[in-house]
Each structure stands twice: as structure tokens, then as C-alpha cells.
Scaffold this motif. Structure first.
Motif, PDB file in Angstrom:
ATOM      1  N   PHE A 170     -31.430 -33.219  22.973  1.00 56.96           N
ATOM      2  CA  PHE A 170     -32.860 -32.638  22.576  1.00 56.96           C
ATOM      3  C   PHE A 170     -33.013 -32.257  20.990  1.00 56.96           C
ATOM      4  O   PHE A 170     -34.162 -31.946  20.413  1.00 56.96           O
ATOM      5  N   PHE A 171     -31.649 -32.093  20.206  1.00 59.82           N
ATOM      6  CA  PHE A 171     -31.690 -31.521  19.026  1.00 59.82           C
ATOM      7  C   PHE A 171     -31.894 -32.640  17.914  1.00 59.82           C
ATOM      8  O   PHE A 171     -31.321 -33.713  18.087  1.00 59.82           O
ATOM      9  N   THR A 172     -33.154 -32.678  16.945  1.00 64.70           N
ATOM     10  CA  THR A 172     -33.318 -33.826  16.398  1.00 64.70           C
ATOM     11  C   THR A 172     -32.405 -33.983  15.243  1.00 64.70           C
ATOM     12  O   THR A 172     -32.350 -35.119  14.791  1.00 64.70           O
ATOM     13  N   TYR A 173     -31.642 -33.264  14.701  1.00 67.30           N
ATOM     14  CA  TYR A 173     -30.481 -33.621  13.539  1.00 67.30           C
ATOM     15  C   TYR A 173     -29.125 -33.619  14.002  1.00 67.30           C
ATOM     16  O   TYR A 173     -28.763 -33.304  15.397  1.00 67.30           O
ATOM     17  N   GLN A 174     -28.470 -34.583  13.602  1.00 70.57           N
ATOM     18  CA  GLN A 174     -27.071 -34.671  14.066  1.00 70.57           C
ATOM     19  C   GLN A 174     -26.080 -33.363  13.913  1.00 70.57           C
ATOM     20  O   GLN A 174     -25.124 -33.131  14.678  1.00 70.57           O
ATOM     21  N   SER A 175     -26.651 -32.514  12.915  1.00 66.86           N
ATOM     22  CA  SER A 175     -25.949 -31.212  12.624  1.00 66.86           C
ATOM     23  C   SER A 175     -26.906 -30.364  12.088  1.00 66.86           C
ATOM     24  O   SER A 175     -27.877 -30.776  11.665  1.00 66.86           O
ATOM     25  N   ALA A 176     -26.579 -28.955  11.799  1.00 64.17           N
ATOM     26  CA  ALA A 176     -27.238 -28.172  10.950  1.00 64.17           C
ATOM     27  C   ALA A 176     -26.348 -27.127  10.574  1.00 64.17           C
ATOM     28  O   ALA A 176     -25.369 -26.442  11.357  1.00 64.17           O
ATOM     29  N   ILE A 177     -26.881 -26.798   9.396  1.00 65.42           N
ATOM     30  CA  ILE A 177     -25.845 -25.795   8.780  1.00 65.42           C
ATOM     31  C   ILE A 177     -26.687 -24.339   8.998  1.00 65.42           C
ATOM     32  O   ILE A 177     -27.731 -24.037   8.667  1.00 65.42           O
ATOM     33  N   ILE A 178     -26.071 -23.536  10.164  1.00 60.47           N
ATOM     34  CA  ILE A 178     -26.709 -22.423  10.613  1.00 60.47           C
ATOM     35  C   ILE A 178     -25.629 -21.236  10.946  1.00 60.47           C
ATOM     36  O   ILE A 178     -24.412 -21.567  10.674  1.00 60.47           O
ATOM     37  N   ASN A 179     -26.091 -20.115  11.162  1.00 55.95           N
ATOM     38  CA  ASN A 179     -24.975 -19.140  11.594  1.00 55.95           C
ATOM     39  C   ASN A 179     -24.857 -18.846  13.057  1.00 55.95           C
ATOM     40  O   ASN A 179     -25.404 -19.687  13.748  1.00 55.95           O
ATOM     41  N   LYS A 180     -24.062 -17.922  13.284  1.00 55.63           N
ATOM     42  CA  LYS A 180     -23.800 -17.849  14.741  1.00 55.63           C
ATOM     43  C   LYS A 180     -24.809 -17.511  15.509  1.00 55.63           C
ATOM     44  O   LYS A 180     -24.990 -17.824  16.758  1.00 55.63           O
ATOM     45  N   ASN A 181     -25.731 -16.552  15.148  1.00 59.16           N
ATOM     46  CA  ASN A 181     -26.904 -16.368  15.945  1.00 59.16           C
ATOM     47  C   ASN A 181     -27.830 -17.433  16.161  1.00 59.16           C
ATOM     48  O   ASN A 181     -28.397 -17.696  17.372  1.00 59.16           O
ATOM     49  N   GLU A 182     -27.981 -18.297  15.324  1.00 54.30           N
ATOM     50  CA  GLU A 182     -28.758 -19.338  15.358  1.00 54.30           C
ATOM     51  C   GLU A 182     -28.243 -20.493  16.282  1.00 54.30           C
ATOM     52  O   GLU A 182     -28.787 -21.140  17.098  1.00 54.30           O
ATOM     53  N   GLU A 183     -26.923 -20.679  16.179  1.00 54.20           N
ATOM     54  CA  GLU A 183     -25.841 -21.579  17.401  1.00 54.20           C
ATOM     55  C   GLU A 183     -26.142 -21.159  18.237  1.00 54.20           C
ATOM     56  O   GLU A 183     -26.183 -21.804  19.453  1.00 54.20           O
ATOM     57  N   HIS A 184     -26.154 -19.757  18.827  1.00 55.53           N
ATOM     58  CA  HIS A 184     -26.249 -19.148  19.940  1.00 55.53           C
ATOM     59  C   HIS A 184     -27.831 -19.569  20.596  1.00 55.53           C
ATOM     60  O   HIS A 184     -27.749 -19.917  21.771  1.00 55.53           O
ATOM     61  N   LEU A 185     -28.709 -19.533  19.945  1.00 51.86           N
ATOM     62  CA  LEU A 185     -30.043 -19.869  20.222  1.00 51.86           C
ATOM     63  C   LEU A 185     -30.154 -21.088  20.840  1.00 51.86           C
ATOM     64  O   LEU A 185     -30.613 -21.575  21.784  1.00 51.86           O
ATOM     65  N   VAL A 186     -29.354 -22.232  20.011  1.00 54.57           N
ATOM     66  CA  VAL A 186     -29.329 -23.680  20.356  1.00 54.57           C
ATOM     67  C   VAL A 186     -28.688 -23.860  21.736  1.00 54.57           C
ATOM     68  O   VAL A 186     -29.276 -24.580  22.645  1.00 54.57           O
ATOM     69  N   ASP A 187     -27.611 -23.128  21.845  1.00 58.29           N
ATOM     70  CA  ASP A 187     -26.846 -23.230  23.099  1.00 58.29           C
ATOM     71  C   ASP A 187     -27.299 -22.689  24.117  1.00 58.29           C
ATOM     72  O   ASP A 187     -27.430 -23.203  25.201  1.00 58.29           O
ATOM     73  N   THR A 188     -28.377 -21.629  24.073  1.00 57.51           N
ATOM     74  CA  THR A 188     -28.970 -21.034  25.114  1.00 57.51           C
ATOM     75  C   THR A 188     -29.945 -22.062  25.385  1.00 57.51           C
ATOM     76  O   THR A 188     -30.413 -22.146  26.904  1.00 57.51           O
TER      77      THR A 188
END
Length: 912
Positions: A748-766
Motif C-alpha cells: 500500500f506504500f507508494t514509494y520503495q522507501s522513505a527518508i523519515i523519522n521514528k515517529n513517521e515510521e511508527h505511523l506507517v507501521d500502525t
């Protein structure tokens, strides 16, 4: 016998030409002296070599010899500790007054140096501030402003604007578009002076001897690109360290060196401490104690002989963080267990094995203690003076330690000379090799790692240590006979005083290979240079599977349109988003603050009304400010009729204005002098001016949404992971630290990767936990990380922003912002676009206006108008997301997307 290769003699054409002009009595600029406006507006009186450096620069700007070849890239090659930042301050004043430059950009490769220079050049409350507290030229007050975003389009004529940015961030901003940062196009608007400090780091492309490298987004390219945006831009570089043994570096700078002031000249002219090395066969622990005894003897000698209250500082230098922490632990144990019997035994054992030739200074110290009648007093003083509360550990790469800025450690490290700063010891690895300005450092102790030798690495390490020694050699201008000298004064007539008060001692164990490397480094001062190749840009690519979807091919991203704000809107200060009651409390701190850097204590503060302030103070402050002159004020307050109108109810409301002051609890506000009250009023007016400027904008958001095709706006892009200074390894820093996270496992994530912080990573995983449930309702579910680097061109960046709506919000902020994520959901009935904004808790309140925009969207669905007259388009926004309120935000998503109070199971992750 083989012939020795003769070392090539270096010639610097520009510098040699300037020296000749300076000696030529027929030169039209002969006899030019430093203008009084520079001398009077600098905190420190310029030294002869600084005066000469500015004079040489003046020649390049005015001499007939340079009429048709104005040099625009110039290098000041000056010794560590010689006052390069003072020179910068003088050049800023010169270029402002003589050449009309108002925009200056300071860049350097470390955040520590960056923060220090912000204090040096803009913080009037800092003891390190290099300008006079009341800058004035030709009877008019000047204002020096730190610029955090873009330079103002219409600066006041008496404003000097300085933008401070690390070279890493600058390079990233110039070559990757981002929100609220300056692009090369923005820099074309006004002429600029670039002040590039520690410039030996900016030649990686040159060293590679490959012109192709200059086409890449290197630090060197960043500076040259900025220089060439305008024909009247200047690039002034500063460093003590240029490797002229490297032919490419020599060729690059041989015609750009405008002034040289080498370390040997610096020492010869007596502007530095002497430097002496103490070699010993002692263990690390014994070396620590001998240095403590020497340091305490310095303090007692200064006090007992000259009545000088000197606080000598020791730096324990390790090569590894673990070794430094271990040394810190051993030091604390040694001081804690110290007693009279052990001290007496130590002194006798040391004097038996130490000759005066090995260390005359240690002999002086040991003999002093052996003559004392009561060593218990010495032990007591050492335990108090070197207790854990008097120790700073600058090994900030340890993630368990608090960040420098957040604990006060940065301020403590850069104010060690202050009488209120009680720190005596610093433990460090590499943090302090550049940008550290401590003057009362008298002992550097190398913590040895015996048995771990690597000649190549040791040679590199000693280059770094040589630079550190150069920094420690800065002269400590203590007061003697009510006079302060900035040059050594005891060399000839008092050897003991010279050794103790004017000498830096470098303590090292007797390791032959290490000493050979150190001597080579000290001889050459060929210090370690950095490279910009360690932080290459990363390719962030859209997934091929996403590009095949209908949402990508036919879908749009919707943002609200803006419209011009008429002048009729600005009828009072409230229309600028200014609440006078919120800015009428002015911070004013008179004293320094000292605590253990591990301490969680904060200063006890109080807020008090400032009595005795009448209209005369405000009118005087306004009369001294160019911003508040009516002709200028009218630019920002178009409905202002007169200055009398400004004092009235709709504007400043002077009759009802009550200023308060925030101070330390012990400060007696009632004792403030008229001068201090005037400073507080000036500060209030500066804050008000800034609020008026930021509140006067030309456009605001409307309820009309425009769609932008996803296939045209979402693209592959390149971005660098910011190379953060490791000083900030606090909990909040770790939460915000970004890295490149792969998301191939999430379809469902449109990019192969993303330069993000821990808070943003947590959102994606949630969201990943609930994506199956969302798919039951919607055939297509996609999460887009919105990064402005993907948007080529400033106009595209501005289009894809949300702006405050027409109704007056609680706080006016018309800059607009791009939410970090967009969740796209589509079924047969709806095309649902949901804005998501992860927000670290430390930024929650500051950015509350952004959350209000998202809330407004949800509460005014019936008022939203779409350019595409198609039914079934819904735009929604979620509350800020972070780990503390993740359930609240995700429940809101369930309510919006599924019309239910929460997701089934409501699984929550905790990745922190």
C-alpha cells in the motif's frame, strides 16, 4: 649521498600583490586606516593582523589595481585561535557600510561551530557576542537579525540579516526542493556574502581532480553555485588548515589567498599560550592525578601570588567513547577515594622518579604540596573542585546522554571562563577539535590505549590532536594589576608565572610511535580534513506496481486555493495574528547559570510587572528603530494614518499596555536601572516588529480545492539523509532523527522507501496493521509520503500546500504547509483523501495552527468547493499523530473511513 628533495616554495600571487601595495607609498589607498565605525562597534579592539586583513580586503574592493578584476572568492588562511570570527564581524560591518550588503550566509560543517557562531554574531545576551551591544553607524541604530527561513524581500535599510546553516543542510536545500527553504532562485533576489568557515572541508571535488565531481551536489558545488547566482556575490572562506602539500589544493587557492597568519606567527607575536609537552611513564590514573595536582597548583599560585581568581580547566582526550567513559568513571573513583595518606605516598613516589628536566612544572607543583603543613586541606579542596558536579562529559554520541543544547552542556562548554561556571574537567573524544573557544584550558591529557597501535590511524589522530592543541593555545586574558592583556607578559621576567599562567601543557604517555606522529603533526600543523562524499543522495523511487494503478494514472491530489489579501484586512494588530498580551512578557536574564550537565534542574523563574515604564520609553525606542519610522511602518500597516494613530487603541494601545519581565527568581526587578528598562522595551519592540513582518502576507487560503494530477506531481527523486551533529542524542532527537526506511513489504506504500523519522515510521507501521480492514471497504488503499523534493519547481511546491481558510483562526499563519502523508482510499462511491501529519511532542504546540487547518476541513465539509464538479470527492484531516496519542488519531481514521469508533482489534505497535 642521495640528494634530498627540496620542498617547493609556496607563492600566493594575490597575497604577494597586496603586500606590495601595502608598502607602496604611491598607492592611492596608502595610509588607509580601519574606520572608526568598525572599531567602535566591535566588542574586541581589532588586533594589528586583523586590521591588516581588513585593509587588504579593502584594497581588493577599491584599488585601481583591481578595477577590472574584482576577486569574488577569497580565502583568509589564519591560525586557530587568531580570531577569525572577530574578523568576520569586522568584514560584515565594512561590507554593510561601504558596499551595501545586507544579506550574509554563514556556513560550516558542524552544528557545534554553527551554534557558537550564532551566539557570536547575533545573541546580544551572550558573553561571546562580538559586536557592541548598541550597534550604531552615522547616528543610526543597526539591527543584526538571525534569519531562519528566507531573507526578507524588503529589508529595513539598517538591518544586517545573517542566515546560519550547516553546509550539509545548505547542500541538501539547494539541490532538493523543500518547504520554507531557499532555492538558488531565491538567492538571486539580492546580493549575498557567503562566510564559509572551516573551509578546508570544502575541497573534496577539487582533490579528486575530476571536473565531473563539481557537477554533483557536493559541498564545494553548493558554495560555487551560490557565488555564481549573482555577479555581485562574494565568497569569503576562513580556515587555519589548508593542505598545500596537495597540489590540487595549492592550485585552487594560490590566487585566492588574501591574507595569511600562520601559527608560528601567532605564537611569535605572543597572542597565544606557550605549548609544552609532558611525557610520563605513569598509568592513566596516575597521569590524571598528577594533572589534577598541577591544575590545582595553578589556581593556588595565581591566587596567592597575584590575587587572580583563575579557574584552570583540564581536558581528558580519548580516541574512543568507551575509553572516555571508563576514564571518567576511574577519575570519579580516584577523587572520591583520595585521602591524605595516598596523596603523600603519591607525591613521594613521583618526586623519586621525576627529574626537573622531565617536567619542571610538575616539580614545582609537587614541591609546593610537600611543603604544606596540612594536606587534608588540599584533599578537601580537590574533592570539592573536582567533584562529579564540576565535570562535563562531551561524548554526545552516547544515545543515553542528554543532548548538549537541551541540558545546558553546550552553553557550559562555551562559557568555561565565566566566574559563575564552576566546571574544571571535560572528557571528550572528537567533539571539541573545531569551534571550541575556551580560553582557560591549561592541560590536555591524552588517555592512552596501550597495545592498540595503527600507525596510519594514529597519524590521523595526532593531526586532530594537534588542531585541538592549537585551540587550547588561545591566550587567557586574565586581569593583572587591574589591566587585561591579550598577549603573553611573563616570558622574560617570571618563568614560574609564565609556565603556570601562560602555558598549555599536553600530557601524554611515553609511546614512541605516537610521539613521532604527534611531533610530525605539530611541526606541520597539517590537520585532518573532512570529505563530503560520506553522505551521498539516495534514490527514492515510486513502485512500479503503483504506477500501474488507476489512482496513479487518473487520480488527483487536492489542496485549497489561495487569494490575495486586500489592504483593507489590516485594520489592527489582531489582523496580523498578534496578541499583545502574549508578547508583552519579555525574557531578561542578567546572570549565568551553572549546573551539572546531567542535572534535570531548571532555573527558578518569575514574571514581574515592569513598573516605571511610561510612554517616553516606548517613544524613545521607536525613534531609535528604523522599522518603526512612519514611512517604513506604513509598508506593513497600510491603514495606519499617523504615529499618533499607532499609539492608539487599534494598534499598540499604549495607555493600556503593561510590560512584564521574565527573570531569575532572585533578580530584584524593582532595582532595574533606566538603561535596563530601555533594553527591555527595545527587545519588546524587536519582537513586535518581527510579528508585524510575518503577519503581513499577500495571500490566504480559500474553501475552494484544486486537483493536481498524481502522475504529473509524484515522481522519483533524490535526497540526502541529514548528517546530524551527534550532540543532540536526546530522546526527542532520536524520535526525530531520520533514516532511509525500506517499505517493499508494504504494497500500500507508494514509494520503495522513505527518508523519515521514528515517529513517521511508527505511523506507517500502525496503518499497516489496519490496511486489510480498510481494503474491505475500499478497493484501493495507498499511503503517499509527501516530500517536497519530488516537486520540481517552486510553483509546484507552493501549489501543494494547505493554507489557513478565510475565517479568522485563533493564530494567523499564512505560510501554508504540506502534511507529511496522504492516505488515498477509493471505492465505487468515494474518492477519499486524508491528510496525516506526524508531529513530535516538542513541536505540538508550536505547530498547533497546522492541526487547526486539518480540523477546519473536517468541520466545514459542506463549505468546501471543488474545481472538479464531480460527486464523491471527500477531503479529510487527522489530528497530529505521535506515540502518545496514536490511538486517538487511529480511532479518528476509523471513524472517518469506516464510520466506526475504532478498528477491529485495534492493534498498536510500540517501536520506540
Amino acid at each position: 649521498m642521495a640528494n634530498k628533495t627540496k620542498k617547493k616554495e609556496l607563492t600566493f600571487e594575490l597575497y604577494d600583490e597586496l603586500k606590495q601595495l601595502d608598502m607602496d607609498i604611491l598607492h592611492e589607498q596608502h595610509g588607509w586606516e580601519l574606520p572608526q565605525y568598525i572599531v567602535e562597534n566591535l566588542k574586541h579592539h581589532p588586533r594589528p593582523y586583523q586590521n591588516e586583513a581588513i585593509r587588504y580586503f579593502h584594497y581588493t574592493q577599491t584599488s585601481e589595481a583591481f578595477k577590472f578584476r574584482k576577486p569574488r572568492q577569497l580565502m583568509f588562511n589564519m591560525a586557530t585561535g587568531s580570531g577569525k570570527t572577530d574578523l568576520m564581524a569586522g568584514l560584515i560591518l565594512y561590507l554593510f557600510k561601504e558596499k551595501g550588503y545586507q544579506n550574509f550566509l554563514f556556513t560550516v560543517n558542524t552544528n557545534g561551530v554553527l551554534s557558537k557562531t550564532v551566539d557570536n554574531l547575533t545573541d546580544t545576551q551572550s558573553t561571546k557576542f562580538l559586536f557592541d551591544s548598541h550597534l550604531e553607524i552615522d547616528g543610526e541604530r543597526l539591527s543584526i537579525n538571525q534569519i531562519s527561513g528566507k531573507f526578507p524581500d524588503f529589508p529595513n535599510k539598517n538591518d544586517i540579516n545573517i542566515k546560519f546553516v550547516s553546509i550539509q543542510t545548505l547542500t541538501n536545500e539547494l539541490f532538493t526542493q523543500a518547504e520554507n527553504v531557499m532555492s538558488l532562485k531565491d538567492y538571486q533576489k539580492a546580493k549575498l556574502v557567503i562566510l564559509a568557515d572551516e573551509a578546508h572541508h570544502y575541497s573534496a571535488s577539487t582533490r579528486r581532480k575530476n571536473k565531473v565531481e563539481l557537477k554533483k551536489a557536493s559541498w564545494e558545488k553548493s558554495l560555487l553555485s551560490l557565488l555564481h547566482t549573482r555577479a555581485d556575490n562574494l565568497l569569503l572562506e576562513f580556515t587555519a588548515t589548508l593542505d598545500f602539500d596537495d597540489e590540487t589544493i595549492y592550485e585552487k587557492y594560490r590566487d585566492k589567498i588574501i591574507y595569511r597568519y600562520t601559527l608560528d606567527s601567532y605564537i611569535k607575536d605572543r597572542y597565544s599560550k606557550n605549548v609544552r609537552r609532558i611525557q610520563t611513564g605513569n598509568s592513566n590514573e596516575e597521569n590524571m592525578l598528577s594533572t589534577v595536582l598541577l591544575s590545582e597548583y595553578r589556581r593556588k599560585f595565581a591566587l596567592e601570588t597575584f590575587g587572580i581568581d583563575l579557574k584552570p580547566v583540564i581536558l581528558f582526550k580519548s580516541h574512543k567513547i568507551d575509553a572516555s567513559h571508563e576514564a571518567n568513571r576511574l577519575f570519579n573513583e580516584m577523587i572520591d577515594s583520595l585521602n591524605v595518606d595516598y596523596l603523600q605516598h603519591f607525591l613521594h613516589s613521583q618526586t623519586r622518579n621525576l627529574t626537573d628536566e622531565q617536567s619542571h612544572t610538575l616539580q614545582l607543583a609537587y614541591q609546593y604540596y610537600l611543603k604544606q603543613d596540612d594536606l587534608s586541606i588540599i584533599v578537601r579542596d580537590i574533592k570539592r573542585g573536582f567533584s562529579p558536579a564540576r565535570i562535563l562529559n562531551a561524548n554526545d554520541t552516547d544515545s543515553s546522554s542528554k543532548g548538549l543544547l537541551e541540558t545546558g552542556q553546550y552553553q557550559a562548554l562555551n562559557s568555561l571562563e565565566s566566574p559563575s561556571n564552576l566546571y574544571r574537567v571535560v572528557f571528550a573524544v572528537a567533539k571539541l577539535t573545531e569551534g571550541w573557544d575556551v580560553l582557560n584550558l591549561y592541560d590536555i591529557v591524552r588517555i592512552s590505549s596501550l597495545g592498540k597501535t595503527n600507525d596510519k590511524k594514529d597519524a590521523k589522530a595526532t593531526n586532530s590532536e594537534a588542531q585541538l592543541i592549537g585551540r587550547g593555545a588561545r591566550y587567557n586574558p586574565f586581569s593583572l594589576g587591574k589591566k587585561i592583556s591579550y598577549q603573553r607578559r611573563f616570558d622574560d621576567d617570571n618563568e614560574k608565572a609564565s609556565l603556570l599562567l601562560e602555558t598549555l601543557h599536553y600530557h601524554t604517555l611515553n609511546e614512541p610511535q605516537y610521539l613521532k606522529n604527534l611531533m610530525s603533526s605539530l611541526d606541520k600543523m597539517n590537520l585532518a580534513t573532512g570529505t563530503d562524499g560520506k553522505n551521498p543522495p539516495i534514490d527514492i523511487r515510486l513502485k512500479t506496481s503503483f504506477k500501474k494503478t488507476q489512482i496513479y494514472k487518473m487520480g488527483k491530489l487536492y489542496y485549497n486555493e489561495t487569494k490575495e489579501i486586500p489592504d483593507s484586512h489590516y485594520v489592527n494588530l489582531r489582523a496580523y495574528g498578534i496578541d499583545i498580551s502574549k508578547i508583552a512578557t519579555v525574557p531578561y536574564f542578567k546572570s549565568s547559570y551553572e549546573a551539572s550537565y546531567r542535572s534535570t534542574e531548571t532555573r527558578a523563574l518569575k514574571t514581574s510587572p515592569l513598573k516605571g515604564i511610561d510612554s517616553r520609553y516606548f517613544k524613545k525606542g521607536v525613534s531609535r528603530s528604523t522599522f518603526f519610522r512612519f514611512n517604513n511602518l506604513k509598508k506593513y500597516l497600510p491603514n495606519l494614518k499617523s504615529m499618533n494613530d499607532f499609539w492608539g487603541e487599534e494598534w499598540l494601545d499604549l495607555k493600556n499596555l503593561i510590560l512584564s519581565v521574565e527573570t531569575e527568581k532572585e533578580t530584584v526587578v524593582e532595582d532595574f536601572s533606566a538603561v535596563e528598562k530601555m533594553k527591555i522595551v527595545d527587545r519588546f519592540l524587536d519582537i513586535l516588529a518581527g510579528k508585524i513582518k510575518s503577519g503581513y502576507r499577500k495571500e490566504k487560503g480559500t474553501n475552494r480545492f484544486v486537483g493536481y494530477p498524481i502522475s504529473e506531481y509524484l515522481a522519483d527523486y533524490r535526497k540526502r539523509v541529514p548528517n546530524y551533529d551527534t550532540a543532540k542524542q536526546s530522546d526527542s532527537f532520536i524520535e526525530q532523527k531520520v533514516s532511509n526506511i525500506p517499505f517493499g513489504q508494504y504494497d500500500f506504500f507508494t514509494y520503495q522507501s522513505a527518508i523519515i523519522n521514528k515517529n513517521e515510521e511508527h505511523l506507517v507501521d500502525t496503518i499497516a496493521n489496519h490496511v486489510d480492514e480498510l481494503r474491505e471497504e475500499y478497493g484501493e488503499v495507498f499511503l503517499i509520503r509527501m516530500d517536497e523534493n519530488m516537486l520540481k519547481g517552486t510553483d509546484r511546491v507552493e501549489r501543494l500546500k494547505l493554507h489557513q481558510f478565510e475565517e479568522n483562526p485563533r493564530e494567523i499563519n499564512l505560510a501554508g504547509f504540506q502534511p507529511d502523508f496522504i492516505l488515498l482510499l477509493q471505492n465505487q462511491e468515494f474518492y477519499l483523501q486524508i491528510f496525516l501529519e506526524p508531529k513530535g511532542k516538542q513541536l505540538m504546540e508550536k505547530d498547533r495552527w497546522k492541526e487547526e487547518i486539518l480540523t477546519y476541513i473536517n468541520e466545514h465539509q459542506e463549505d468546501l468547493v471543488f474545481e472538479d464538479e464531480v460527486d464523491g470527492i471527500l477531503i479529510k484531516g487527522l489530528k497530529f499523530y505521535n506515540r502518545e496519542n496514536s490511538k486517538v488519531t487511529i480511532d479518528q481514521l476509523a471513524e472517518i473511513a469506516l464510520d466506526k469508533p475504532s478498528f477491529s482489534g485495534n492493534i498498536e505497535l510500540n517501536l520506540f
